[in-house]
Design a protein around this motif. Sequence first.
Motif, PDB file in Angstrom:
ATOM      1  N   ALA A 289     -19.236   6.283  11.108  1.00  0.00           N
ATOM      2  CA  ALA A 289     -18.853   5.085  11.849  1.00  0.00           C
ATOM      3  C   ALA A 289     -18.494   3.946  10.910  1.00  0.00           C
ATOM      4  N   THR A 290     -19.256   3.811   9.829  1.00  0.00           N
ATOM      5  CA  THR A 290     -18.980   2.739   8.872  1.00  0.00           C
ATOM      6  C   THR A 290     -17.645   2.954   8.179  1.00  0.00           C
ATOM      7  N   GLY A 291     -17.395   4.191   7.750  1.00  0.00           N
ATOM      8  CA  GLY A 291     -16.133   4.488   7.074  1.00  0.00           C
ATOM      9  C   GLY A 291     -14.938   4.276   7.973  1.00  0.00           C
ATOM     10  N   LEU A 292     -15.033   4.695   9.223  1.00  0.00           N
ATOM     11  CA  LEU A 292     -13.925   4.513  10.150  1.00  0.00           C
ATOM     12  C   LEU A 292     -13.667   3.043  10.433  1.00  0.00           C
ATOM     13  N   ALA A 293     -14.715   2.252  10.454  1.00  0.00           N
ATOM     14  CA  ALA A 293     -14.545   0.815  10.672  1.00  0.00           C
ATOM     15  C   ALA A 293     -13.915   0.158   9.444  1.00  0.00           C
ATOM     16  N   GLN A 294     -14.369   0.552   8.257  1.00  0.00           N
ATOM     17  CA  GLN A 294     -13.881  -0.093   7.047  1.00  0.00           C
ATOM     18  C   GLN A 294     -12.425   0.236   6.748  1.00  0.00           C
ATOM     19  N   VAL A 295     -12.008   1.483   6.998  1.00  0.00           N
ATOM     20  CA  VAL A 295     -10.625   1.850   6.680  1.00  0.00           C
ATOM     21  C   VAL A 295      -9.636   1.056   7.527  1.00  0.00           C
ATOM     22  N   GLN A 296     -10.091   0.504   8.635  1.00  0.00           N
ATOM     23  CA  GLN A 296      -9.209  -0.275   9.499  1.00  0.00           C
ATOM     24  C   GLN A 296      -9.035  -1.716   9.034  1.00  0.00           C
ATOM     25  N   VAL A 297      -9.817  -2.133   8.041  1.00  0.00           N
ATOM     26  CA  VAL A 297      -9.739  -3.528   7.587  1.00  0.00           C
ATOM     27  C   VAL A 297      -9.555  -3.658   6.081  1.00  0.00           C
TER      28      VAL A 297
ATOM     29  N   PRO B 282      -7.916  -3.873   2.375  1.00  0.00           N
ATOM     30  CA  PRO B 282      -6.624  -4.400   1.946  1.00  0.00           C
ATOM     31  C   PRO B 282      -5.569  -3.303   1.848  1.00  0.00           C
ATOM     32  N   VAL B 283      -4.328  -3.667   2.146  1.00  0.00           N
ATOM     33  CA  VAL B 283      -3.217  -2.727   2.123  1.00  0.00           C
ATOM     34  C   VAL B 283      -3.101  -2.030   0.776  1.00  0.00           C
ATOM     35  N   ALA B 284      -3.257  -2.771  -0.307  1.00  0.00           N
ATOM     36  CA  ALA B 284      -3.073  -2.193  -1.644  1.00  0.00           C
ATOM     37  C   ALA B 284      -4.036  -1.037  -1.896  1.00  0.00           C
ATOM     38  N   GLU B 285      -5.254  -1.129  -1.383  1.00  0.00           N
ATOM     39  CA  GLU B 285      -6.220  -0.059  -1.585  1.00  0.00           C
ATOM     40  C   GLU B 285      -5.785   1.204  -0.852  1.00  0.00           C
ATOM     41  N   LEU B 286      -5.269   1.041   0.352  1.00  0.00           N
ATOM     42  CA  LEU B 286      -4.807   2.207   1.105  1.00  0.00           C
ATOM     43  C   LEU B 286      -3.606   2.856   0.430  1.00  0.00           C
ATOM     44  N   VAL B 287      -2.676   2.040  -0.064  1.00  0.00           N
ATOM     45  CA  VAL B 287      -1.503   2.585  -0.743  1.00  0.00           C
ATOM     46  C   VAL B 287      -1.917   3.342  -1.998  1.00  0.00           C
ATOM     47  N   ASN B 288      -2.869   2.808  -2.746  1.00  0.00           N
ATOM     48  CA  ASN B 288      -3.328   3.467  -3.961  1.00  0.00           C
ATOM     49  C   ASN B 288      -3.960   4.822  -3.665  1.00  0.00           C
ATOM     50  N   ALA B 289      -4.665   4.926  -2.526  1.00  0.00           N
ATOM     51  CA  ALA B 289      -5.338   6.178  -2.168  1.00  0.00           C
ATOM     52  C   ALA B 289      -4.364   7.274  -1.767  1.00  0.00           C
ATOM     53  N   LEU B 290      -3.114   6.930  -1.526  1.00  0.00           N
ATOM     54  CA  LEU B 290      -2.115   7.946  -1.191  1.00  0.00           C
ATOM     55  C   LEU B 290      -1.893   8.926  -2.333  1.00  0.00           C
ATOM     56  N   LYS B 291      -2.298   8.539  -3.531  1.00  0.00           N
ATOM     57  CA  LYS B 291      -2.082   9.383  -4.712  1.00  0.00           C
ATOM     58  C   LYS B 291      -3.080  10.529  -4.804  1.00  0.00           C
TER      59      LYS B 291
END
Length: 535
Positions: A275-283, A285-294
């Motif tokens: 539940a915590t992870g699903l909540a956090q991934v929704q908020v 920063p964009v840059a962190e999500l883009v970096n994780a695409l690698k």
Amino acid sequence: MTPSRRACLKLTAGALASAMAAPAIARSDQNPTLMTQAGPVTGQNKAGVHVFLGLRYGLDTARTRFRPPLKPAPWTSPQAATRYAAAAPQAGTPDDWGQSEDCLFLNVWKPAKAATQLRPVMVYIHGGAYTTGSGGSPLYDGTHLALRGDVVVVTLNHRLNAFGYLYLARLERDVTGVSGPLAYSGNCGQLDIHLALEWVRDNIAAFGGDPAMITVFGQSGGGAKIATMMATPAAKGLFHRAATMSGQQVTASGPGNATLRANAFLTALGLQPDATGLAQVQVLPVAELVNALKATDPVIGKGGLYFGPVLDETTLFRHPFWPDAPAQSHAIPMIIGNTHDETRAFLAGDPRNFELSWEDLPARLAPQLRVDIDPYLVVDTYRKLYPAMSASDVFFAATTAGRSWRGAIEEVEARARAGAVTYAYQLDWKTPKDGGKYGAPHTLDIPLVFHNTAVPDSLSTDSPEARRMADLMSDAFIAFARTGAPQSSSLPAWAPYTLEQRETMLMDLSPQQAYDPRGDERRLFGKVPFVQQGT
């Protein structure tokens, strides 16, 4: 748009009559202002075309991350539509427009001259797999196409990669026991395209376009998105013709593999699938999500994470073109095309691929075929079929037939079995760029269809021959948008594809209709199952 790609790069009669009666609230030669359902917009008059860039069709998706898009709030003062808007977040910066979760915008080109009737509408869906790209590439500028065809051209942005296709639905149900707001997460990018097409349906008459004559066309990933819409119930009725250029989606990602990728993505972010992870991934920063695409893809086993449409049983209830062509789109005329030398766009950058020996070829070939077939059988077959080919020639030809052209064959044959009208083409004309080493590669049809050969660094070059090919290709697509058939006065008789003759238009300076071109190659790869990579 990957680096290699970058280098190669509906309404009633009454409603229609009402829309035609008063499409504009104000107009001058310099600043045409039109009324949309959300409010007035002001564009530009450029070279006989009214251009509207950055038209908002959806709210900032930061407010709906991993959830369906929402329509924008209405406005009353004219909004300037004079520059492209930001692309969806992605690795690298596409063109010059930046990136933002606030990316649901589209662009419209319409001839400035008055028309006696509504014009056909051509909506382009950009490529770059489902991971990169934008509708603001210079190659997609609709000026020449709008003028040549007397049509209205639309391009658009939508959510990509994890922002558009991260499947969190199963994890959410694992945590909560019920389907919640993330049930649509695996296909949000597709839902964005649906919303854009709803905008076109509801607003395009104000721009002189016919909402009952909408053609969607797209190259590579754009074609794949269209193939997916052909099987998506929510997209039914949003377009009337479809054309895909080197872009197929035979199978979608299964929910199991999509969940493996979701877990890998969360792990790369340092999050747990709770539940915590699903909540956090929704908020985050964009840059962190883009970096994780690698993060390494857990299904393919290499490269960054693959994201694409998911068989989620919420938006998508079947694979796009397996086990058959979707019945919901049998009545939609379709063009399915490919280029003769697709993989030279991806593999010609490695000089070693031009220096292959026959001894080196099988090992070099196997990982690039993307189907499980004996590479020695492939090499032996090609050497018998084409004794003049070098080892490098066989490498490019076989990888094209195995991993690119094969998807097109799966789709066109499925539609032929269903009796659905489909026109097949193969772009044979070879670009002279860089000494002709690319042949007719992936992306070559983009500048030809848009008639944008003069764009700097266009893969086609702007030679007289390239401009002639642009005439042929753009006229065929314009004819298709007008009539549902790509027959133009410059082409020989172009019959729909059948299983009896496999009619295919070979697009070259002297175009001709062929029957089962490369049939021996089709039969060779047809003996093994095809599952689209990543799915």
